[in-house]
Design a protein around this motif. Sequence first.
Motif, PDB file in Angstrom:
ATOM      1  N   ALA A 134     -17.147   0.890   8.487  1.00 28.49           N
ATOM      2  CA  ALA A 134     -16.396   0.125   9.490  1.00 28.49           C
ATOM      3  C   ALA A 134     -15.384   1.053  10.147  1.00 28.49           C
ATOM      4  N   ILE A 135     -15.808   1.731  11.192  1.00 31.37           N
ATOM      5  CA  ILE A 135     -14.964   2.749  11.830  1.00 31.37           C
ATOM      6  C   ILE A 135     -14.043   2.154  12.885  1.00 31.37           C
ATOM      7  N   THR A 136     -14.631   1.511  13.889  1.00 30.93           N
ATOM      8  CA  THR A 136     -13.872   1.002  15.023  1.00 30.93           C
ATOM      9  C   THR A 136     -12.842  -0.026  14.578  1.00 30.93           C
ATOM     10  N   ASP A 137     -11.618   0.165  15.025  1.00 34.74           N
ATOM     11  CA  ASP A 137     -10.470  -0.710  14.733  1.00 34.74           C
ATOM     12  C   ASP A 137      -9.930  -0.565  13.323  1.00 34.74           C
ATOM     13  N   SER A 138     -10.434   0.387  12.544  1.00 30.89           N
ATOM     14  CA  SER A 138      -9.946   0.514  11.162  1.00 30.89           C
ATOM     15  C   SER A 138      -8.483   0.944  11.109  1.00 30.89           C
ATOM     16  N   LEU A 139      -8.053   1.846  11.975  1.00 28.32           N
ATOM     17  CA  LEU A 139      -6.650   2.271  11.970  1.00 28.32           C
ATOM     18  C   LEU A 139      -5.739   1.142  12.442  1.00 28.32           C
ATOM     19  N   PHE A 140      -6.201   0.371  13.392  1.00 24.59           N
ATOM     20  CA  PHE A 140      -5.418  -0.777  13.863  1.00 24.59           C
ATOM     21  C   PHE A 140      -5.315  -1.838  12.765  1.00 24.59           C
ATOM     22  N   THR A 141      -6.344  -1.936  11.955  1.00 22.27           N
ATOM     23  CA  THR A 141      -6.329  -2.869  10.826  1.00 22.27           C
ATOM     24  C   THR A 141      -5.309  -2.434   9.784  1.00 22.27           C
ATOM     25  N   ILE A 142      -5.241  -1.141   9.517  1.00 28.62           N
ATOM     26  CA  ILE A 142      -4.234  -0.624   8.581  1.00 28.62           C
ATOM     27  C   ILE A 142      -2.837  -0.841   9.152  1.00 28.62           C
ATOM     28  N   ALA A 177      -7.864   6.434  20.346  1.00 28.87           N
ATOM     29  CA  ALA A 177      -7.326   5.130  20.744  1.00 28.87           C
ATOM     30  C   ALA A 177      -6.040   4.813  19.985  1.00 28.87           C
ATOM     31  N   PHE A 178      -6.028   5.118  18.680  1.00 30.11           N
ATOM     32  CA  PHE A 178      -4.843   4.789  17.894  1.00 30.11           C
ATOM     33  C   PHE A 178      -3.675   5.704  18.240  1.00 30.11           C
ATOM     34  N   ILE A 179      -3.947   6.981  18.450  1.00 31.66           N
ATOM     35  CA  ILE A 179      -2.869   7.917  18.818  1.00 31.66           C
ATOM     36  C   ILE A 179      -2.198   7.454  20.107  1.00 31.66           C
ATOM     37  N   LYS A 180      -2.996   7.105  21.103  1.00 29.97           N
ATOM     38  CA  LYS A 180      -2.438   6.660  22.389  1.00 29.97           C
ATOM     39  C   LYS A 180      -1.629   5.378  22.210  1.00 29.97           C
ATOM     40  N   HIS A 181      -2.124   4.493  21.376  1.00 28.12           N
ATOM     41  CA  HIS A 181      -1.401   3.255  21.069  1.00 28.12           C
ATOM     42  C   HIS A 181      -0.070   3.568  20.388  1.00 28.12           C
ATOM     43  N   ALA A 182      -0.100   4.449  19.398  1.00 28.54           N
ATOM     44  CA  ALA A 182       1.114   4.774  18.645  1.00 28.54           C
ATOM     45  C   ALA A 182       2.151   5.474  19.521  1.00 28.54           C
ATOM     46  N   LEU A 183       1.696   6.320  20.439  1.00 29.57           N
ATOM     47  CA  LEU A 183       2.625   7.031  21.317  1.00 29.57           C
ATOM     48  C   LEU A 183       3.381   6.081  22.240  1.00 29.57           C
ATOM     49  N   LYS A 184       2.792   4.947  22.522  1.00 30.23           N
ATOM     50  CA  LYS A 184       3.444   3.951  23.393  1.00 30.23           C
ATOM     51  C   LYS A 184       4.356   3.009  22.610  1.00 30.23           C
ATOM     52  N   ASP A 185       4.222   2.998  21.292  1.00 28.54           N
ATOM     53  CA  ASP A 185       4.990   2.098  20.441  1.00 28.54           C
ATOM     54  C   ASP A 185       6.411   2.642  20.269  1.00 28.54           C
ATOM     55  N   ASP A 186       7.407   1.810  20.527  1.00 26.36           N
ATOM     56  CA  ASP A 186       8.794   2.285  20.455  1.00 26.36           C
ATOM     57  C   ASP A 186       9.527   1.850  19.198  1.00 26.36           C
ATOM     58  N   SER A 187       8.781   1.333  18.219  1.00 31.20           N
ATOM     59  CA  SER A 187       9.413   0.865  16.981  1.00 31.20           C
ATOM     60  C   SER A 187       9.809   1.999  16.049  1.00 31.20           C
ATOM     61  N   ASP A 188       9.238   3.190  16.253  1.00 29.60           N
ATOM     62  CA  ASP A 188       9.418   4.340  15.371  1.00 29.60           C
ATOM     63  C   ASP A 188       8.941   4.036  13.953  1.00 29.60           C
ATOM     64  N   MET A 189       7.953   3.140  13.857  1.00 25.86           N
ATOM     65  CA  MET A 189       7.387   2.766  12.555  1.00 25.86           C
ATOM     66  C   MET A 189       5.926   3.180  12.434  1.00 25.86           C
ATOM     67  N   ILE A 190       5.350   3.672  13.517  1.00 26.44           N
ATOM     68  CA  ILE A 190       3.920   4.018  13.498  1.00 26.44           C
ATOM     69  C   ILE A 190       3.694   5.306  14.271  1.00 26.44           C
ATOM     70  N   ALA A 191       2.790   6.128  13.777  1.00 28.02           N
ATOM     71  CA  ALA A 191       2.432   7.373  14.457  1.00 28.02           C
ATOM     72  C   ALA A 191       0.962   7.653  14.177  1.00 28.02           C
ATOM     73  N   GLY A 192       0.370   8.535  14.975  1.00 26.20           N
ATOM     74  CA  GLY A 192      -1.038   8.856  14.796  1.00 26.20           C
ATOM     75  C   GLY A 192      -1.294  10.348  14.856  1.00 26.20           C
ATOM     76  N   ALA A 211     -10.905  18.222  19.994  1.00 27.67           N
ATOM     77  CA  ALA A 211      -9.865  18.792  20.852  1.00 27.67           C
ATOM     78  C   ALA A 211      -9.857  18.127  22.231  1.00 27.67           C
ATOM     79  N   GLU A 212     -11.030  17.809  22.732  1.00 27.40           N
ATOM     80  CA  GLU A 212     -11.133  17.160  24.043  1.00 27.40           C
ATOM     81  C   GLU A 212     -10.515  15.767  24.037  1.00 27.40           C
ATOM     82  N   HIS A 213     -10.503  15.135  22.882  1.00 26.62           N
ATOM     83  CA  HIS A 213     -10.041  13.745  22.793  1.00 26.62           C
ATOM     84  C   HIS A 213      -8.683  13.602  22.102  1.00 26.62           C
ATOM     85  N   LYS A 214      -8.023  14.711  21.786  1.00 28.39           N
ATOM     86  CA  LYS A 214      -6.720  14.653  21.118  1.00 28.39           C
ATOM     87  C   LYS A 214      -5.583  14.777  22.124  1.00 28.39           C
TER      88      LYS A 214
END
Length: 444
Positions: A134-142, A177-192, A211-214
């Motif tokens: 179960a790859i897709t959305d696994s980091l968002f689930t965590i 997807a998760f890195i981009k999401h975390a970079l927009k989060d301003d809670s300072d509680m999540i990073a990717g 590297a192309e996707h980081k």
Amino acid sequence: MLLIGNGRLVTRDNTNPFIENGAVFIENDLIKKVGTTKELKEAYPEAEYIDAKGGVIMPGFINAHEHIYSAMARGLSIKGYDPNGFLDILDGMWWTIDRNLTLEQVKQSAIATYIDSIKNGVTTVFDHHASYGAITDSLFTIEEAAKQTGIKSCLCYEVSDRDGEEKMKQAVKENEAFIKHALKDDSDMIAGMMGLHASFTLSDKTLEYCAEHKPDEVGYHIHVAEGIEDLYDSLHKHGKRIIDRLMDMNILGEKTLAAHCIYVNKHEMDVLKETDTMVVHNPESNMGNACGCPPTMEIFHHGIVTGLGTDGYTHDMTESYKVANVLHKHHLCDANAAWGEVPAMLFEGNAKIANRYFKRPVGIIKEGAAADVIISDYIPLTPMTKDNINSHILFGMQGRSIVTTVANGKVLMKDRKLTQIDEEEAMAKVREEALKLWTKINNR
């Protein structure tokens, strides 16, 4: 407003390291004032007061390398599993688990790990996740579990070629997807981060795809030279040692976390130092897998930022502290080894690692730092001073000595009772999903 007082305050702030009867005043998610219990109680009489009862008040622990997905392995017996070396352990146990995980089991594994982290005073976790079932959305689930329990988390997905190109690309895109999401989060509680398994399961083509996707703002989290097989593979396939390969592929750097580094030489340490790459030592896992003892003392003395992790073996950072202390004494046949280096990894290195990903200072109790504070019920029978704090923790404390855990200004556990989650209900769900996973694995 929260005031924690009446304890021996260990700040990890060199300008004010220890206060005999100390207190911490917290407002929202920040530490606002540090001082004696008397002066802070007088200054903030309206604050909610937590009495440390003479125990030790200190910064929450940071786990620099964790594996949430391994939570349901405890006690697991897999039919036909009879490993002969590290690669058999990976494929027979860990990859078997991750290939069979569902998203619900990923979430429940995270809940279980975070609950145990809270109980052991861990308030920040760097996790390296894999769930090829179960790859897709696994980091968002965590992340959902992290928010539910209140633990600060830096997450990544373990990219590997081991299950084919399609799943490799899914893994890379989950990281992206998760890195981009975390970079927009301003809670300072999540990073990717961009997670990578290890050199021997990653082709040059895959590393180029990563590297192309980081996003440029983050680095990689990768296992490096954990087994001798990883080194042999790199020499055979690429004609170079692992660190040199990672250097050539532009993997190293100040935001990259290299876990283990058992089979690295002096030249590779020079490269790690020159690139300011971070290293995490995981003593119990290395010993348990019979991978070998890394040259951690030498890595540390090279000036490389070196931290301490558990690799999922435990969630108790004091346990890793104790094991690392005796491992290097035993390995080097030197009773004077590791006294200074290992506590520096746990209390300084881990903070430096976390502070490269989180905005507010962590691992320290001072004005303006993140309000991550724990209380231990340890009351020393010998004098405690700023000079012997680490010795008291090493010989006197365990993770379960922690009675109260505060993270980001929220009380997650008070007097050993979880406050943000119903532990009994949560663990019942964990057990239900663990049984499903075990049944699925053994009925393949």
